[in-house]
Each structure stands twice: as C-alpha cells, then as structure tokens.
Write a protein that holds these residues in place. Sequence first.
Motif, PDB file in Angstrom:
ATOM      1  N   ASN A  23      27.955 -13.645 -39.508  1.00 32.61           N
ATOM      2  CA  ASN A  23      27.512 -12.640 -40.441  1.00 32.61           C
ATOM      3  C   ASN A  23      26.349 -11.916 -39.708  1.00 32.61           C
ATOM      4  O   ASN A  23      25.451 -11.664 -40.204  1.00 32.61           O
ATOM      5  CB  ASN A  23      26.919 -13.285 -41.585  1.00 32.61           C
ATOM      6  CG  ASN A  23      27.775 -14.037 -42.333  1.00 32.61           C
ATOM      7  OD1 ASN A  23      28.947 -13.477 -42.640  1.00 32.61           O
ATOM      8  ND2 ASN A  23      27.566 -15.101 -43.092  1.00 32.61           N
ATOM      9  N   THR A  33      24.275  -8.617 -38.029  1.00 30.67           N
ATOM     10  CA  THR A  33      24.187  -7.253 -38.206  1.00 30.67           C
ATOM     11  C   THR A  33      23.478  -6.767 -37.330  1.00 30.67           C
ATOM     12  O   THR A  33      23.266  -7.490 -36.169  1.00 30.67           O
ATOM     13  CB  THR A  33      23.063  -6.932 -39.592  1.00 30.67           C
ATOM     14  OG1 THR A  33      22.025  -7.322 -39.152  1.00 30.67           O
ATOM     15  CG2 THR A  33      23.754  -7.565 -40.874  1.00 30.67           C
ATOM     16  N   ASN A  90      32.076  -9.083 -37.598  1.00 32.82           N
ATOM     17  CA  ASN A  90      30.807  -9.499 -38.036  1.00 32.82           C
ATOM     18  C   ASN A  90      30.322  -8.053 -39.062  1.00 32.82           C
ATOM     19  O   ASN A  90      31.252  -7.572 -39.501  1.00 32.82           O
ATOM     20  CB  ASN A  90      29.684  -9.556 -36.621  1.00 32.82           C
ATOM     21  CG  ASN A  90      29.780 -10.802 -36.283  1.00 32.82           C
ATOM     22  OD1 ASN A  90      29.170 -11.727 -36.887  1.00 32.82           O
ATOM     23  ND2 ASN A  90      30.231 -10.929 -35.207  1.00 32.82           N
ATOM     24  N   GLN A  91      29.024  -7.710 -39.263  1.00 29.65           N
ATOM     25  CA  GLN A  91      28.642  -6.785 -40.006  1.00 29.65           C
ATOM     26  C   GLN A  91      27.990  -5.269 -39.391  1.00 29.65           C
ATOM     27  O   GLN A  91      27.160  -4.922 -39.907  1.00 29.65           O
ATOM     28  CB  GLN A  91      27.791  -7.340 -40.800  1.00 29.65           C
ATOM     29  CG  GLN A  91      28.446  -8.349 -41.968  1.00 29.65           C
ATOM     30  CD  GLN A  91      29.601  -8.066 -42.707  1.00 29.65           C
ATOM     31  OE1 GLN A  91      29.541  -6.955 -43.380  1.00 29.65           O
ATOM     32  NE2 GLN A  91      30.655  -8.895 -42.651  1.00 29.65           N
ATOM     33  N   THR A 147      27.159  -2.030 -38.087  1.00 30.54           N
ATOM     34  CA  THR A 147      27.313  -0.624 -38.718  1.00 30.54           C
ATOM     35  C   THR A 147      27.332   0.521 -37.537  1.00 30.54           C
ATOM     36  O   THR A 147      27.933   1.437 -37.812  1.00 30.54           O
ATOM     37  CB  THR A 147      26.479  -0.592 -39.506  1.00 30.54           C
ATOM     38  OG1 THR A 147      24.935  -0.471 -39.214  1.00 30.54           O
ATOM     39  CG2 THR A 147      26.576  -1.348 -40.938  1.00 30.54           C
ATOM     40  N   ASN A 196      34.388  -4.861 -37.573  1.00 28.23           N
ATOM     41  CA  ASN A 196      32.943  -4.244 -38.020  1.00 28.23           C
ATOM     42  C   ASN A 196      33.120  -3.422 -38.795  1.00 28.23           C
ATOM     43  O   ASN A 196      34.145  -2.831 -39.433  1.00 28.23           O
ATOM     44  CB  ASN A 196      32.185  -4.534 -36.814  1.00 28.23           C
ATOM     45  CG  ASN A 196      31.656  -5.717 -36.277  1.00 28.23           C
ATOM     46  OD1 ASN A 196      30.864  -6.326 -36.774  1.00 28.23           O
ATOM     47  ND2 ASN A 196      32.242  -6.031 -35.304  1.00 28.23           N
ATOM     48  N   LYS A 197      31.772  -2.580 -38.908  1.00 27.69           N
ATOM     49  CA  LYS A 197      31.906  -1.359 -39.587  1.00 27.69           C
ATOM     50  C   LYS A 197      31.313  -0.405 -38.857  1.00 27.69           C
ATOM     51  O   LYS A 197      30.491   0.459 -39.365  1.00 27.69           O
ATOM     52  CB  LYS A 197      30.881  -1.390 -41.024  1.00 27.69           C
ATOM     53  CG  LYS A 197      31.471  -2.787 -41.960  1.00 27.69           C
ATOM     54  CD  LYS A 197      30.809  -2.738 -43.068  1.00 27.69           C
ATOM     55  CE  LYS A 197      31.109  -4.012 -43.965  1.00 27.69           C
ATOM     56  NZ  LYS A 197      30.205  -4.393 -45.201  1.00 27.69           N
TER      57      LYS A 197
END
Length: 359
Positions: A104, A106, A129-130, A132, A152-153
């Motif tokens: 998790n 970021t 994961n997260q 961005t 991811n993002k």
Amino acid sequence: MSKMEVYTSDSSDTDSREQKTLDYGRMNLTEITLEDDLHAKKALKTHKDFETLLLNHNRLRLLPSALIKFTNLKVLDLSSNCLTQLPEAICNLSLVTLIAKNNNLTNKSLPKTFVMRNSVLKELNLSGNQLTHFPEQVVELKQLRYFYAGANKINAISKDIWKMQSLQVLSLGGNLITDVPEAVGRLSQLQALVLCDNLIENLPTSIAHLDSLKSLLLHKNRLRHLPKDIIALKNLTELSLRDNPLVVRFVQDIALKPPTLMEVAARVVKCTGIPYGPGIVPRTVSDYLQSANCCVNPKCKGVFFDNRVEHIKFVDFCGKYRVPLLQYLCSSKCIEPEPERPQTSGSASGYMMRKVLLG
C-alpha cells in the motif's frame, strides 16, 4: 514459530545460498511477531551471515527495526504485505535487489533516496502499489538495471529518465500514462519496454534510438498509428499492439473535407514553381507557403498544408512482422496499392501479423 533455513554440510552453491537465506515467507506474520523472532538469538546465527531475507506474503504494515542488523543483506523481498511505509533506514542496508510489490505504498511512503550503503541497487520492484507519479528518487539510481512499477496510478514518466543509463528493463504497464517523453529514447541499454494497459496515444520518434530493444509491449493503449522511425529497431523480437485503435484501422481513413481556397492556391503556387517572397506576397502568406509538407508517395511531387489524407500502410518490420504505419498524403490518388507478397511466405507472415496485432 520460526522458519529457519536448513543447514547442511554439503558445499554446493545451492546449499551455500540456502545457508545465507532467511525465509519468513507465507507465515502470516505481523511486525510484532517478526520483531520478536528476529531478536531471538536462538533463532539466528549472526545477522551479518544472511544475504537474502524473504518476508513476502505476510501481514506486515511496518518493517521491524531489527532489519538494520542485516549489514550484508543483498536481497530483500517485501512483496504482498500491507506496508504503508519504507523507512529511510532501509538505505543503510547494502541491497542489490529490493522487491516491495503488492503493498500500500504511496509516493510519500518512499524514502528520500534509494541509494544503498556500500552497494549498488540493480533491481527495484514497486509494482502493485498506490504511486501516482514516477518516483523521482529512482532517477538517481544510475546503476539500476531493472525497474518495475506496473499496476500503479502513475500518469507520466519522468523527463529525467535518460539519467538511468544502465536500465535494461523498464516495466510501467497498467498505469495511467498518456505520454512517453523523448528522453526514453536515450536509454541506450534498454532491452525491454513494457507500456501496455495505459492511455498512450502517441510514441516519440526517439523510440527508434533504442538499438538494444528486444521487447516492446504496447497492447491496451490508445495508439492510432506508430512513428515510421520504429522500423529502425532491428533487434526487436517481441512486439505487442493488440487492443489499440490502429489494430482495427486497416482500411483507408480519408478525410472528405475539401481543402480551403487558401490551401488550393498555395498548392498551385508550390507545385508550379510560381515565385513568391517579400514584396510579392504578404509575410504571413510567405510563411504559410514555406510550411508546405511533401507527399510521402515518391511518385508524387505534390504538397499539402492543413488538409491531408491519412493512410495506413503495412510495412515489413525487421524481416519478422508487418506493422501498420501512418502515412500523410496530399491526395487519395497517391495511395499506392499494396504489393502482392510471395505465396511461400504468406502463411508465416499472416501468423506474425496476427501475433503483433492480436497477441
């Protein structure tokens, strides 16, 4: 409850690796239970004897403080936990491989640097994961060979990625990337570029400079055409384009809007050689005339300005594939018929085209 490696008297490489590996994988551990076990002297020899630590598939939210005692650790696998933070202390280790996928994390969860003490990080896996945006601290890892940040993002690739001159694998599939910077073309050692399952509409022409590239995965994007320069990738052995608009765009895509009177007049001036310049036509008209583009059909001497015909042409690629490339023509009359291919190679060619376009 400890899961220790098995010690044997055999001197083979396999046994040697086992002796240097501490495997806590798939034990349903939390950071508290792991911390207690790592501190237990009866469970360990000395921390410095271990080069590989496997903590994958547990319930870790944080890393145990005892981790810093592993001064000779080369491989750390943290995958498939619940980690929300990678502490700065992790950079005091001498890691060569760090796997932290499926957590998790970021961008704020990452340490300010990934430069490891007394070591050179060569593999970093942050997939699943997260994140961005592309982690800029990774760009400073000039010896990194393998970087994975898929699923991811991430919405953009760092324009400073050219600094990663040792990179051999760049895997960014399953993100929200819309644009590929020209800087990617400067990764001279890159062998695999994974950009599938993103929102990419165009590729930079600099892709053609990746002389070492063997695998290019572009499926599930928004590509409507490929840059013609891609033909220069002579070492490419794997190309995936399925689920892109260009795959279903085999037929001619001709804009039926007529050219403006300005363009018609300008085409006549350029094609007939009518002189123009300062004192003859206004500067704006002169600049417009200078912006003419030549038709790519070698048999045509025509030009175009704003109004053009877009045509998909299949081109032989590395002697292995036939891929669709976009041509800009001055007229639909300039479209050349596709040459007939020998019957002997038709079957193989059809298979390879299907492999490229449909997977």
